[in-house]
Design a protein around this motif. Structure first.
Motif, PDB file in Angstrom:
ATOM      1  N   SER A 184      57.330  -1.342   7.224  1.00  0.00           N
ATOM      2  CA  SER A 184      57.851  -2.584   7.798  1.00  0.00           C
ATOM      3  C   SER A 184      58.771  -3.292   6.808  1.00  0.00           C
ATOM      4  N   HIS A 189      60.463  -1.249  17.880  1.00  0.00           N
ATOM      5  CA  HIS A 189      59.093  -1.709  18.089  1.00  0.00           C
ATOM      6  C   HIS A 189      58.188  -0.667  18.721  1.00  0.00           C
ATOM      7  N   ASP A 215      54.882   2.577  15.182  1.00  0.00           N
ATOM      8  CA  ASP A 215      55.280   1.312  14.565  1.00  0.00           C
ATOM      9  C   ASP A 215      54.215   0.886  13.555  1.00  0.00           C
ATOM     10  N   ARG A 263      53.613  -1.913  12.159  1.00  0.00           N
ATOM     11  CA  ARG A 263      53.034  -3.233  12.395  1.00  0.00           C
ATOM     12  C   ARG A 263      51.894  -3.171  13.399  1.00  0.00           C
ATOM     13  N   HIS A 264      51.923  -2.208  14.284  1.00  0.00           N
ATOM     14  CA  HIS A 264      50.886  -2.139  15.312  1.00  0.00           C
ATOM     15  C   HIS A 264      49.744  -1.216  14.935  1.00  0.00           C
TER      16      HIS A 264
END
Length: 141
Positions: free
Chosen positions: A28, A117, A125, A127-128
């Motif tokens: 990220s 995303h 991703d 972040r997820h």
């Protein structure tokens, strides 16, 4: 608040070293920026401290600092490649680091590039997958 931010920055820096030779996957923007800031502050601080030593001109110290610089270059390149993957770009763009002003252009583009995303050809991703498990709200009471 500041404690969790410092913990996140240290975690990103340590993750960069633990995946130092991995050129696969994604990173990220926040982790990339955290890694770079802490990495360069520590590396340049160490370099200045070593240069100020009375024996700074010795071959052993120069060789050790050169080897440390080479190792950190490889780790930084792998982090750059993973950040490029997050923007759905090829990691081979890091080859332009050999051109004079290209590192500045690539660094700015890496910081500003919007992430994809959903999953892309380089993986899920980040972040997820990572933060969703770590950032559970605390229950009070």
């Amino acid at each position: 608040m500041i404690g969790s931010m410092v913990r996140d920055i240290l975690a990103a820096w340590l993750r960069g070293y633990s995946k130092g030779l991995s050129f696969r996957g994604r990173e990220s923007r926040r982790d990339f920026l955290s890694f770079l800031i802490l990495h360069y502050l520590l590396f340049y601080g160490l370099s200045v401290a070593v240069i100020r030593l009375p024996d700074a001109g010795s071959t052993g110290i120069k060789l050790g600092l050169g080897l440390l610089g080479l190792a950190t270059l490889i780790i930084t390149l792998s982090y750059n490649v993973r950040r490029l993957h997050d923007a759905n770009s090829s990691g081979w763009l890091c080859a332009f680091y050999l051109v004079a002003m290209a590192p500045v252009v690539i660094l700015v583009s890496l910081l500003m590039a919007p992430p994809v995303h959903e999953g892309n050809r380089y993986g899920a991703d980040p972040r997820h997958t990572r933060y969703r498990r770590q950032r559970q709200p605390r229950r009070l009471g």
